[in-house]
Design an enzyme around this catalytic site. Structure first.
Site, PDB file in Angstrom:
ATOM      1  N   PRO A  35      81.508  29.205 127.999  1.00 25.34           N
ATOM      2  CA  PRO A  35      81.648  27.813 128.416  1.00 25.34           C
ATOM      3  C   PRO A  35      80.538  26.961 127.828  1.00 25.34           C
ATOM      4  CG  PRO A  35      80.793  29.140 130.213  1.00 25.34           C
ATOM      5  CD  PRO A  35      81.156  30.096 129.115  1.00 25.34           C
ATOM      6  N   LYS A  36      80.874  25.725 127.478  1.00 27.25           N
ATOM      7  CA  LYS A  36      79.882  24.792 126.938  1.00 27.25           C
ATOM      8  C   LYS A  36      79.403  23.881 128.061  1.00 27.25           C
ATOM      9  CE  LYS A  36      78.920  21.635 123.162  1.00 27.25           C
ATOM     10  NZ  LYS A  36      78.021  20.816 123.989  1.00 27.25           N
ATOM     11  N   PHE A  37      78.133  24.002 128.408  1.00 22.66           N
ATOM     12  CA  PHE A  37      77.577  23.241 129.511  1.00 22.66           C
ATOM     13  C   PHE A  37      77.170  21.838 129.067  1.00 22.66           C
ATOM     14  CE2 PHE A  37      77.410  27.448 131.179  1.00 22.66           C
ATOM     15  CZ  PHE A  37      77.472  27.299 132.558  1.00 22.66           C
ATOM     16  N   GLU A 181      82.001  20.877 129.344  1.00 25.58           N
ATOM     17  CA  GLU A 181      82.541  20.179 128.176  1.00 25.58           C
ATOM     18  C   GLU A 181      83.640  20.922 127.442  1.00 25.58           C
ATOM     19  OE1 GLU A 181      79.610  17.150 126.078  1.00 25.58           O
ATOM     20  OE2 GLU A 181      79.088  19.237 125.688  1.00 25.58           O
ATOM     21  N   GLY A 182      83.600  22.245 127.432  1.00 29.44           N
ATOM     22  CA  GLY A 182      84.563  22.985 126.637  1.00 29.44           C
ATOM     23  C   GLY A 182      84.101  24.406 126.408  1.00 29.44           C
TER      24      GLY A 182
END
Length: 309
Positions: A35-37, A181-182
């Site tokens: 996961p993109k924090f 974010e993604g």
């Protein structure tokens, strides 16, 4: 440098690995998904004397994060981590809160740390016991990262990771609910390439939140806003504001104490370094960042606290 080399301990400033945007989820053998924090990139150095915390720009921000400084001292000497600082609020990441932490003066940092405790989501292990690991494959760095941080627990923790593209797709669909974010996609066999866009990132949307730290032009009708974006602590100047946004920003800046006394410089696309006036914390904006030959940050809407609206 060799994979097992001990010739020179890693020290700041250290160039971090970067990710290139993609339009759809990469699939295939040998890929890992994280996961993109929505936070601030930070490299953690555990030194013989304590700890050093480095922002993506190379700036040392140890004094702004006394809680993470204390936690980093639990690491073995010679450890270097790469990861993201986040602040959780009501079950979601809060980028504005992270920016308040990052911008805090040393005198205010301890009280902010109590009110807005930071978490560190580590996604890479660059050195362990003084051993430079950057040339090792990601799968080995990841295994050593989990083994190192597992016994310690929060606020230092490894990001989740999966090698299952279908599970990653489920994560991607659910990420917006908690403010992430993604996804970031990495090859299991690749080394850590500082300063290069070897990783890939898939954002859920092209729009994301940024913190307003200043403005250019007159306070009554600013011509552009100066912003700090997730994953980077270097301020950037937005594209010129629309007439409606100029009026809205001017109204928000009328609040007592909103325009600060300080000034600074930031990069404006096509102009280079320009001067700006600082604002006190509290304003945020939804922005779109498009990169062609140059990166252009466009303000889509302001996020004004209720007390200013």
């Amino acid at each position: 440098m060799t994979p097992r080399g001990r010739a020179r301990p890693l020290r700041p400033p250290l160039k971090v690995a970067l990710a290139a945007p993609v339009g759809e989820l990469p699939r295939g053998a040998g890929l890992a998904y994280e996961p993109k924090f929505d936070g601030h990139r930070m490299v953690v150095f555990r030194t013989a004397d304590g700890a050093l915390l480095q922002a993506r720009s190379g700036r040392i921000v140890t004094a702004a994060f006394p809680d993470l400084d204390e936690a980093a001292r639990r690491l073995p000497v010679g450890t270097v981590l790469d990861g993201e600082v986040v602040v959780w609020h009501e079950g979601r990441t809060d980028f504005a809160a992270v920016q308040r932490r990052a911008a805090a003066a040393p005198a205010r940092a301890p009280s902010l740390a109590r009110r807005l405790p930071a978490s560190y989501a580590a996604f890479d292990l660059l050195a362990e016991a003084g051993e430079d690991l950057r040339l090792l494959p990601y799968r080995e760095r990841r295994a050593r990262l989990v083994a190192l941080l597992g016994p310690l627990g929060p606020p230092l923790q490894p990001v989740p990771m999966t090698q299952d593209a279908e599970e990653a797709a489920v994560w991607f669909d659910r990420l917006p609910a908690i403010g992430l974010e993604g996804l970031v996609v990495k090859r299991l066999d690749e080394p850590y390439r500082g300063g290069m866009r070897a990783w890939r990132k898939l954002r859920h949307t092209d729009a994301h939140d940024a913190v307003v730290v200043g403005f250019t032009g007159p306070a009554a009708r600013p011509s552009a806003l100066v912003l700090v974006l997730p994953d980077d602590d270097a301020p950037v100047v937005s594209a010129p504001l629309s007439p409606a946004l100029r009026a809205q920003a001017g109204a928000a800046l009328k609040a007592p104490g909103r325009v600060g006394e300080g000034t600074g410089t930031a990069v404006a696309t096509g102009l280079g370094e320009v001067g700006y006036r600082e604002v006190t914390p509290g304003l945020a904006a939804e922005v779109e960042r498009v990169t062609t030959r140059h990166a252009v940050t466009t303000v889509l809407r302001l996020r004004i606290p209720a007390e200013l609206s």
